[in-house]
Enzyme design. Structure first.
Site, PDB file in Angstrom:
ATOM      1  N   TYR A  98     -13.246  -3.167   3.046  1.00 26.58           N
ATOM      2  CA  TYR A  98     -14.311  -2.452   2.332  1.00 26.58           C
ATOM      3  C   TYR A  98     -15.471  -2.199   3.289  1.00 26.58           C
ATOM      4  CZ  TYR A  98     -16.698  -1.034  -1.977  1.00 26.58           C
ATOM      5  OH  TYR A  98     -17.299  -0.309  -2.967  1.00 26.58           O
ATOM      6  N   ASN A 181     -19.032   0.021 -13.151  1.00 28.10           N
ATOM      7  CA  ASN A 181     -18.247   1.079 -13.791  1.00 28.10           C
ATOM      8  C   ASN A 181     -19.061   1.987 -14.711  1.00 28.10           C
ATOM      9  OD1 ASN A 181     -15.946   0.262 -12.432  1.00 28.10           O
ATOM     10  ND2 ASN A 181     -15.252  -1.066 -14.076  1.00 28.10           N
ATOM     11  N   SER A 208      -9.266   3.607 -16.740  1.00 27.97           N
ATOM     12  CA  SER A 208      -9.971   2.621 -15.921  1.00 27.97           C
ATOM     13  C   SER A 208     -11.331   2.324 -16.535  1.00 27.97           C
ATOM     14  CB  SER A 208     -10.157   3.165 -14.498  1.00 27.97           C
ATOM     15  OG  SER A 208     -11.029   4.290 -14.519  1.00 27.97           O
ATOM     16  N   GLY A 209     -12.028   1.365 -15.960  1.00 24.19           N
ATOM     17  CA  GLY A 209     -13.363   1.048 -16.460  1.00 24.19           C
ATOM     18  C   GLY A 209     -14.303   2.232 -16.373  1.00 24.19           C
ATOM     19  N   VAL A 210     -14.276   2.946 -15.253  1.00 25.21           N
ATOM     20  CA  VAL A 210     -15.123   4.139 -15.097  1.00 25.21           C
ATOM     21  C   VAL A 210     -14.685   5.217 -16.074  1.00 25.21           C
ATOM     22  CG1 VAL A 210     -15.817   5.989 -13.542  1.00 25.21           C
ATOM     23  CG2 VAL A 210     -15.679   3.643 -12.696  1.00 25.21           C
ATOM     24  N   ARG A 230      -1.779   7.410 -16.229  1.00 26.89           N
ATOM     25  CA  ARG A 230      -0.436   7.233 -15.685  1.00 26.89           C
ATOM     26  C   ARG A 230       0.585   7.146 -16.812  1.00 26.89           C
ATOM     27  NH1 ARG A 230      -1.310   2.132 -11.877  1.00 26.89           N
ATOM     28  NH2 ARG A 230       0.984   2.107 -11.896  1.00 26.89           N
ATOM     29  N   TYR A 306     -14.492   9.128  -6.356  1.00 26.51           N
ATOM     30  CA  TYR A 306     -15.104   7.802  -6.295  1.00 26.51           C
ATOM     31  C   TYR A 306     -14.071   6.709  -6.040  1.00 26.51           C
ATOM     32  CZ  TYR A 306     -13.450   7.170 -11.122  1.00 26.51           C
ATOM     33  OH  TYR A 306     -12.669   7.061 -12.253  1.00 26.51           O
ATOM     34  N   MET A 309      -6.851   5.652  -5.309  1.00 25.08           N
ATOM     35  CA  MET A 309      -5.811   4.691  -5.659  1.00 25.08           C
ATOM     36  C   MET A 309      -4.447   5.058  -5.071  1.00 25.08           C
ATOM     37  SD  MET A 309      -6.635   3.383  -9.535  1.00 25.08           S
ATOM     38  CE  MET A 309      -6.294   4.966 -10.299  1.00 25.08           C
ATOM     39  N   TRP A 332     -20.504   6.808  -4.190  1.00 29.59           N
ATOM     40  CA  TRP A 332     -20.342   5.369  -4.006  1.00 29.59           C
ATOM     41  C   TRP A 332     -21.521   4.700  -4.693  1.00 29.59           C
ATOM     42  CZ3 TRP A 332     -21.015   2.447   1.275  1.00 29.59           C
ATOM     43  CH2 TRP A 332     -20.606   1.128   1.118  1.00 29.59           C
TER      44      TRP A 332
END
Length: 402
Positions: A98, A181, A208-210, A230, A306, A309, A332
């Protein structure tokens, strides 16, 4: 919370007495994990923290370290952790992949410099130094900036490293998970293009959380959304789509549907023949899936990335740039929030207000109990689970009797 004192004479052997030892080590003393705890005559607080001495796989480098914290003075605060989520970025920091990472120090008494992982948390103020002006015992606070190191039972920090939150009508896990998120979703919907009521946005990774935050905020602001998830087999896929629609998604499709020929025509039908503007795409997947999503945006639209994956680059054709004048930008939230902490605080307060009003639901969470007796192996299992696919919810340390 109970203050505890180590049996200092036993831990250091022959030599100076406890008072002299404390004077030599004013901030922290360390102790074997299985050592019996005692009430401290000196006001010390016993604590545990997950730590790592170098980057690597969490299973290989994480250890559970015990130490004690002296009473706060001046502008210092002693905090007890109430809840701390496990985010993928936290794991990436441990791995060393990261862009930012918490510092390696010996501040909590490790024999060599270690770092404490974790960026989000909700803390309770146990005690405050005499020069602290904005918070007091019993207040709830969260980190002002990233890199504080939150996977621990207690910590001591300067007052300017945290921000106070109004905990009225809130649970600790709601406060602990608000600053990454939900704030990411809020800023992406607000800052990159002007969306009017009735406009549309499209997003992948929508569960997702976001993604869940974006759906709910969009609904609150009168926006329509196309949410890509997905593909899941059998009833699981339909259950997820129904769940997303109940949150406020206008349309929910699988990632395979997006790749099919004719998806653009379906989008046109949903947007009233293309008369309702589809001006924003939120991308956390990348690769061909991100490109396919961008293709259905209206001319002049914006793609905000952002996450990545798929770990594959997006291919942007010249036609997207020349004829559709699409913009491709990145966001970010860590850098944004660290640069404008007061605006971050305002955003957090607004989101917490929506939670109180019942307009914003929690993401599914998997609580990981952390009490004084919790073993390192149980904590590491939870950390590893953060990287597994199709999880039942966001992992979050929930602290009990520490």
């Amino acid at each position: 919370m109970r203050s505890r004192l180590y049996s200092l004479v036993k831990s250091v052997g022959p030599g100076p007495g406890p008072r002299q030892y404390i004077q030599r080590h004013p901030e922290t003393t360390t102790q074997p994990l299985d050592h019996r705890r005692h009430i401290s005559a000196y006001g010390y607080t016993q604590a545990k923290a997950l730590v790592y001495p170098k980057h690597g796989s969490p299973a290989d480098v994480l250890a559970l370290h015990t130490h004690s914290i002296s009473p706060p003075h001046s502008k210092l605060l002693t905090l007890r952790t109430l809840a701390a989520p496990l985010n993928p970025a936290d794991i990436n920091q441990i791995q060393g992949t990261y862009p930012t990472a918490p510092p390696f120090t010996s501040a909590i008494g490790t024999a060599q410099p270690h770092a404490v992982p974790g960026n989000e948390a909700c803390f309770e103020v146990l005690s405050a130094g005499s020069a602290c002006k904005h918070v007091s015992k019993g207040d709830w606070v969260i980190p002002r900036r990233t890199g504080l190191g939150t996977w621990r039972t207690h910590l001591q920090v300067e007052e300017d490293k945290i921000m106070k939150v109004d905990n009225t009508g809130l649970k600790a896990e709601q406060v602990a998970t608000v600053s990454v998120n939900p704030v990411t979703a809020y800023r992406m919907l607000k800052d990159f293009t002007k969306l009017e009521e009735g406009d549309w946005f499209i997003q992948n990774g929508a569960n997702s959380g976001v993604g869940r935050a974006a759906v709910q905020l969009g609904k609150t602001w009168g926006l329509n959304s196309i949410c890509i998830v997905r593909k899941r087999e059998g009833t699981e896929g339909e259950t997820l789509k129904r769940e997303m629609r109940e949150l406020g998604a206008t349309v929910v499709v699988s990632d395979e549907e997006v790749m099919e020929k004719g998806f653009g025509e379906r989008v046109k039908e949903w947007t009233n023949g293309g008369r309702e503007r589809l001006g924003l795409g939120l991308n956390c997947v990348g690769g061909d899936a991100g490109t396919a999503m961008a293709k259905v945006l209206d001319a002049g639209g914006t793609v905000v990335t952002y996450g990545a994956m798929s770990r594959s680059p997006m291919r942007v054709g010249a036609g997207m740039l020349i004829f559709k004048d699409l913009r491709f930008l990145g966001f970010w939230v860590s850098r944004w929030g660290d640069g404008v902490p007061e605006e971050k605080k305002q955003t957090i307060d607004e989101i917490l207000g929506l939670i109180r009003e019942g307009k914003f639901k929690d993401v599914p969470m998997v609580e990981v109990p952390w009490s004084w007796e919790t073993k390192k192996e149980d904590l590491l299992d939870a950390v590893q689970g953060t990287l597994d696919g199709f999880r039942k919810g966001k992992g979050i340390f929930k602290f009990g009797d520490t």
